[in-house]
Design an enzyme around this catalytic site. Structure first.
Site, mmCIF file in Angstrom:
data_model
loop_
_atom_site.group_PDB
_atom_site.id
_atom_site.type_symbol
_atom_site.label_atom_id
_atom_site.label_comp_id
_atom_site.label_asym_id
_atom_site.label_seq_id
_atom_site.Cartn_x
_atom_site.Cartn_y
_atom_site.Cartn_z
ATOM 1 N N GLU A 73 -10.652 -12.020 7.205
ATOM 2 C CA GLU A 73 -10.190 -12.256 8.565
ATOM 3 C C GLU A 73 -11.027 -13.319 9.292
ATOM 4 O O GLU A 73 -11.732 -13.018 10.261
ATOM 5 C CB GLU A 73 -10.149 -10.935 9.353
ATOM 6 C CG GLU A 73 -9.141 -9.957 8.755
ATOM 7 C CD GLU A 73 -8.924 -8.705 9.601
ATOM 8 O OE1 GLU A 73 -9.685 -8.494 10.558
ATOM 9 O OE2 GLU A 73 -7.989 -7.948 9.288
ATOM 10 N N GLU A 179 -4.552 -6.413 2.394
ATOM 11 C CA GLU A 179 -5.050 -5.308 3.220
ATOM 12 C C GLU A 179 -3.938 -4.747 4.090
ATOM 13 O O GLU A 179 -3.171 -5.492 4.704
ATOM 14 C CB GLU A 179 -6.210 -5.777 4.107
ATOM 15 C CG GLU A 179 -6.839 -4.643 4.907
ATOM 16 C CD GLU A 179 -7.991 -5.119 5.772
ATOM 17 O OE1 GLU A 179 -8.813 -5.924 5.295
ATOM 18 O OE2 GLU A 179 -8.053 -4.706 6.944
#
Length: 338
Positions: A73, A179
């Site tokens: 991220e 994810e």
């Protein structure tokens, strides 16, 4: 942490009938390496060396990684400012390109990890257009990158055609969902909802949708959590396909566990997606995806999220017609030799 992770990884490898592919992503560096959340460029080589050291230490334990993303991220923390509660490193497409092309990519090649599949982005789908346009404009980056990693969060407010556009522009790059998890940040209520069929439906809907848009795999963030949805040092408690009740010495397989199994158990590794074509009434709003395996076994996953039963009819030009009744709020897998 490695003292706890490595034995479980080895046990999973020993129990699995199929090869277990490992991939990883760094979260955060020490604060002294960063300024404003970004790694100082003077430390790019040191950070690349650190990632090599990580791979080396696991290699000493007989564990070799299949894939790696340069950062978990890299864009999301910018949306939260100083309130972001997790370890992180901020990157832009431009700084990430420089890091990969000049430091990480050469370090992987020079240290025996040239075959490791490097996945770019590793963040939400709505970041894909901007990041992919800037990242893959670099021919030098393409020499090191193999695919695009995407996170599930926010898929309900972004268009899956983003993925098809990426594939069309970069047909040699795979797309992997790396994810996903349910939690209070997505749905009101407790982190763990034992027996939640709706959460399983959400997973299955998403997997069907993205597989139909050139995604090659889909990964849940957690294998097993406790009854509160942890442990988690940041109290980011979430749900999981397996919930462990330590007090009762029990574990529970959630509906999401079985929802994932419709894909992970029956669609073989190395399969390719095949189109399902229908007229307006052919599948009556059912969600479907089909794949063909290297041994010509065809798998079709069908989900009915509606409150009434439906009939699904599939016509294979070689094998004939399959017609099944699909009860309300149900998931089914059809397997046959193509």
């Amino acid at each position: 942490m490695s003292d706890m992770q490595i034995p479980y990884i080895k046990q999973a490898q020993a129990l699995s009938k199929r090869k277990v592919k490992l991939f990883s992503a760094p979260w955060g560096s020490p604060k002294w390496m960063k300024k404003g959340g970004f790694i100082k460029s003077d430390y790019y080589q040191l950070w690349a060396d650190y990632l090599i050291r990580f791979l080396d230490e696991y290699k000493k334990q007989g564990l070799r990684f299949w894939g790696l993303s340069p950062e978990n991220e890299p864009a999301t923390p910018s949306l939260f400012g100083t309130e972001y509660p997790f370890n992180f490193i901020l990157w832009t497409p431009e700084t990430m390109t420089k890091f990969v092309v000049e430091y990480l990519g050469p370090a992987l090649s020079n240290n025996g990890y040239g075959d490791l599949l490097l996945m770019m982005l590793d963040d939400r789908r709505d970041f894909v257009p901007e990041w992919s346009e800037k990242l893959f404009a670099s021919e030098s980056l393409k020499r090191f990158a193999s695919g695009l990693a995407v996170h599930w969060y926010g898929d309900n407010v972004s268009n899956p055609d983003i993925l098809t556009q990426f594939h069309d522009e970069n047909p040699d790059m795979f797309i992997l969902y790396t994810e996903a998890c349910h939690g209070p940040f997505l749905n009101p209520g407790p982190a763990v909802q034992l027996g939640s069929w709706e959460r399983a439906e959400n997973y299955v809907s998403s997997i069907i949708q993205v597989l139909n848009h050139w995604v090659s795999g889909w990964v849940d963030w957690n294998l097993a959590l406790d009854m509160k949805g942890g442990p988690n040092w940041a109290n980011n408690v979430v749900d999981s396909p397996v919930i462990v009740n330590v007090t009762a010495d029990e574990f529970y397989k959630q509906p999401t566990f079985y929802g994932l199994g419709h894909f992970s158990k029956f669609i073989q590794a190395g399969s390719g997606r095949i189109d399902l074509q229908s007229d307006d009434n052919g599948l009556q709003g059912l969600e479907t995806v089909a794949a063909i395996a290297p041994d010509s076994v065809i798998t079709i996953v069908v989900q009915n999220r509606q409150e009434e039963a439906k009939r699904a009819t599939f016509t294979d030009p070689i094998r004939g017609v399959i017609s099944i009744s699909v009860p309300p709020r149900s998931i089914h897998t059809i397997i046959y030799k193509g």
